[in-house]
Design a protein around this motif. Sequence first.
Motif, PDB file in Angstrom:
ATOM      1  N   PRO A  34       0.804  -1.232   0.000  1.00  0.00           N
ATOM      2  CA  PRO A  34       0.000   0.000   0.000  1.00  0.00           C
ATOM      3  C   PRO A  34       0.832   1.276   0.000  1.00  0.00           C
ATOM      4  CG  PRO A  34      -0.963  -1.598   1.497  1.00  0.00           C
ATOM      5  CD  PRO A  34       0.351  -2.179   1.047  1.00  0.00           C
ATOM      6  N   GLN A  35       2.006   1.250   0.606  1.00  0.00           N
ATOM      7  CA  GLN A  35       2.837   2.457   0.671  1.00  0.00           C
ATOM      8  C   GLN A  35       3.675   2.672  -0.578  1.00  0.00           C
ATOM      9  OE1 GLN A  35       3.151  -0.278   2.556  1.00  0.00           O
ATOM     10  NE2 GLN A  35       5.258  -0.586   3.307  1.00  0.00           N
ATOM     11  N   ASP A  36       3.663   1.724  -1.497  1.00  0.00           N
ATOM     12  CA  ASP A  36       4.469   1.846  -2.710  1.00  0.00           C
ATOM     13  C   ASP A  36       3.779   2.742  -3.738  1.00  0.00           C
ATOM     14  OD1 ASP A  36       6.442   0.160  -1.753  1.00  0.00           O
ATOM     15  OD2 ASP A  36       5.568  -1.632  -2.688  1.00  0.00           O
ATOM     16  N   ARG A  37       4.555   3.675  -4.290  1.00  0.00           N
ATOM     17  CA  ARG A  37       4.036   4.490  -5.392  1.00  0.00           C
ATOM     18  C   ARG A  37       4.102   3.699  -6.702  1.00  0.00           C
ATOM     19  NH1 ARG A  37       6.841   9.011  -2.378  1.00  0.00           N
ATOM     20  NH2 ARG A  37       8.776   8.126  -3.182  1.00  0.00           N
ATOM     21  N   TRP A  38       3.420   4.225  -7.716  1.00  0.00           N
ATOM     22  CA  TRP A  38       3.430   3.619  -9.056  1.00  0.00           C
ATOM     23  C   TRP A  38       3.304   4.749 -10.063  1.00  0.00           C
ATOM     24  CZ3 TRP A  38       4.401  -1.459  -9.768  1.00  0.00           C
ATOM     25  CH2 TRP A  38       4.202  -2.020 -11.043  1.00  0.00           C
ATOM     26  N   THR A  39       4.011   4.651 -11.177  1.00  0.00           N
ATOM     27  CA  THR A  39       4.020   5.753 -12.137  1.00  0.00           C
ATOM     28  C   THR A  39       2.680   5.920 -12.836  1.00  0.00           C
ATOM     29  OG1 THR A  39       5.278   6.785 -13.924  1.00  0.00           O
ATOM     30  CG2 THR A  39       4.850   4.426 -14.131  1.00  0.00           C
ATOM     31  N   SER A  40       2.393   7.150 -13.220  1.00  0.00           N
ATOM     32  CA  SER A  40       1.091   7.501 -13.803  1.00  0.00           C
ATOM     33  C   SER A  40       1.090   7.478 -15.320  1.00  0.00           C
ATOM     34  CB  SER A  40       0.708   8.919 -13.374  1.00  0.00           C
ATOM     35  OG  SER A  40       1.568   9.878 -13.990  1.00  0.00           O
ATOM     36  N   SER A  52       4.271   9.813  -9.757  1.00  0.00           N
ATOM     37  CA  SER A  52       4.197   8.536  -9.056  1.00  0.00           C
ATOM     38  C   SER A  52       3.426   8.739  -7.757  1.00  0.00           C
ATOM     39  CB  SER A  52       5.594   7.994  -8.751  1.00  0.00           C
ATOM     40  OG  SER A  52       6.270   7.659  -9.936  1.00  0.00           O
ATOM     41  N   LEU A  53       2.362   7.953  -7.588  1.00  0.00           N
ATOM     42  CA  LEU A  53       1.449   8.072  -6.453  1.00  0.00           C
ATOM     43  C   LEU A  53       1.192   6.704  -5.849  1.00  0.00           C
ATOM     44  CD1 LEU A  53       0.691  10.501  -8.472  1.00  0.00           C
ATOM     45  CD2 LEU A  53      -1.552  10.450  -7.407  1.00  0.00           C
ATOM     46  N   THR A  54       0.767   6.674  -4.580  1.00  0.00           N
ATOM     47  CA  THR A  54       0.248   5.437  -4.019  1.00  0.00           C
ATOM     48  C   THR A  54      -1.124   5.157  -4.629  1.00  0.00           C
ATOM     49  OG1 THR A  54      -0.865   6.516  -2.160  1.00  0.00           O
ATOM     50  CG2 THR A  54       1.430   5.854  -1.821  1.00  0.00           C
ATOM     51  N   LEU A  55      -1.567   3.922  -4.526  1.00  0.00           N
ATOM     52  CA  LEU A  55      -2.864   3.553  -5.084  1.00  0.00           C
ATOM     53  C   LEU A  55      -3.987   4.390  -4.475  1.00  0.00           C
ATOM     54  CD1 LEU A  55      -4.392   1.551  -6.950  1.00  0.00           C
ATOM     55  CD2 LEU A  55      -4.605   0.050  -4.946  1.00  0.00           C
ATOM     56  N   ARG A  56      -3.956   4.550  -3.164  1.00  0.00           N
ATOM     57  CA  ARG A  56      -5.025   5.326  -2.514  1.00  0.00           C
ATOM     58  C   ARG A  56      -4.962   6.799  -2.908  1.00  0.00           C
ATOM     59  NH1 ARG A  56      -6.514   3.106   3.538  1.00  0.00           N
ATOM     60  NH2 ARG A  56      -6.830   0.921   2.956  1.00  0.00           N
ATOM     61  N   ASP A  57      -3.768   7.325  -3.165  1.00  0.00           N
ATOM     62  CA  ASP A  57      -3.690   8.720  -3.600  1.00  0.00           C
ATOM     63  C   ASP A  57      -4.232   8.909  -5.013  1.00  0.00           C
ATOM     64  OD1 ASP A  57      -2.864   9.759  -1.223  1.00  0.00           O
ATOM     65  OD2 ASP A  57      -0.754   9.991  -1.771  1.00  0.00           O
ATOM     66  N   TYR A  58      -4.089   7.895  -5.859  1.00  0.00           N
ATOM     67  CA  TYR A  58      -4.795   7.957  -7.145  1.00  0.00           C
ATOM     68  C   TYR A  58      -6.296   8.079  -6.900  1.00  0.00           C
ATOM     69  CZ  TYR A  58      -0.811   6.798 -10.174  1.00  0.00           C
ATOM     70  OH  TYR A  58       0.375   6.828 -10.885  1.00  0.00           O
ATOM     71  N   GLY A  59      -6.791   7.295  -5.947  1.00  0.00           N
ATOM     72  CA  GLY A  59      -8.201   7.389  -5.605  1.00  0.00           C
ATOM     73  C   GLY A  59      -8.574   8.753  -5.065  1.00  0.00           C
ATOM     74  N   ARG A  60      -7.679   9.350  -4.281  1.00  0.00           N
ATOM     75  CA  ARG A  60      -7.958  10.685  -3.737  1.00  0.00           C
ATOM     76  C   ARG A  60      -7.962  11.747  -4.832  1.00  0.00           C
ATOM     77  NH1 ARG A  60      -4.781   8.280   0.485  1.00  0.00           N
ATOM     78  NH2 ARG A  60      -6.011   8.158   2.409  1.00  0.00           N
TER      79      ARG A  60
END
Length: 388
Positions: free
Chosen positions: A114-120, A277-285
Amino acid sequence: MRMVIGLAAALALGGAAQAQVPLDPKTPSILFWTPQQQSDGYRAMEKVYKAETVKRGTKVHPLPLAAKQIAPTWEHEGKAWTVDSYMAAYNVSGILVLKDGKIVLEKYGMGRRPQDRWTSFSVAKSVTSTLVGAAIQDGKIKSLSAPVTDYIPELKGSGYDGVTVRQLLMMSSGVKWNEDYVDPNSDVSRSTTLPMEPGKNSLVTYMSRLPRAHPPGTMFNYSTGETDLVGILVSNAVGKSVSEYASEKIWKPYGMDSDAIWVTDPAGHERGGCCMSLTLRDYGRVGQFILDGGKAGGKQILPPTWTIEATTPQITSGTRERGYGYFWWMPDSGAYEARGIFGQSITTYRDDRIIIVTNAAWPRATGRDLSMARNAFIKAAYEAAKGN
């Protein structure tokens, strides 16, 4: 047409001359990373390319778990699918489904946490257009009808004379731009090979030399260069980097859970068209911030009508979809979407208040088979969430 656009965006990232700066000159084109390089690199782009940080604040916008979770199943291409089988088959690192601001599905794959970012990839375009809205609300950009040359004066006397901010966001400047990657003399190839000049951005210099092909606002033409140009426009207008501005207007007030990373171009400017690059939940935010009307901390960050206008078709995109907004796509499903190559997306169904996020490392940048499989998942997730 969609395939052409996806390929254009992909090759803009991975051509012989990259639009971002690798920390190791031996870094291969991002188009040709191995599955292991994708898995490692997508979650740590700041270790691969030069980048800036979008700093989070001291609070976190809650995304509580809904009382009931969903487990969609569906049929696609004659085969029964579950979320787990879909994620395994298509190298999906994260899936998040929100309904009314609550999590109804959250899953991780490829060893991601969950704390890992992923590129957009191009999902960043939708964040960039949102920052234009913030700058208008702040009075830093006069209006959508303001001339682009007011904020990038180096474009005066060029094909951008008379082009408005709105037309740039619609990819309808009318300025001639060729994204033919078979041709090494195409604009998207040549624009990343220019020598750096002190105090100048080589992209702006290149685009100032392009001729007019159509009247502004009349023709959609996917232009990688213009999306990066909008990032420069925002930075010039607000007098700070887009990373600083995104932190000030979205990350801190809305309450993102982690710092974001934003890859920079050879001039050190964050790319308006790519690679946050964002965490999955930050994409949701990010999706929830738009769905909430651009409000944060009880304050209107964006103009009151901005989120509706930006996510409503403003121009025909030449695809079979409903059209294109301000760096947002409008699929026939009735949703609006931010999209990036290799399987990144934020899909929002406004009326049902449902947001579906996918992060992936597809084996190819784009492809009808890959998109159709994702669409089948999104449809199943939407129907399950709607009935939840």
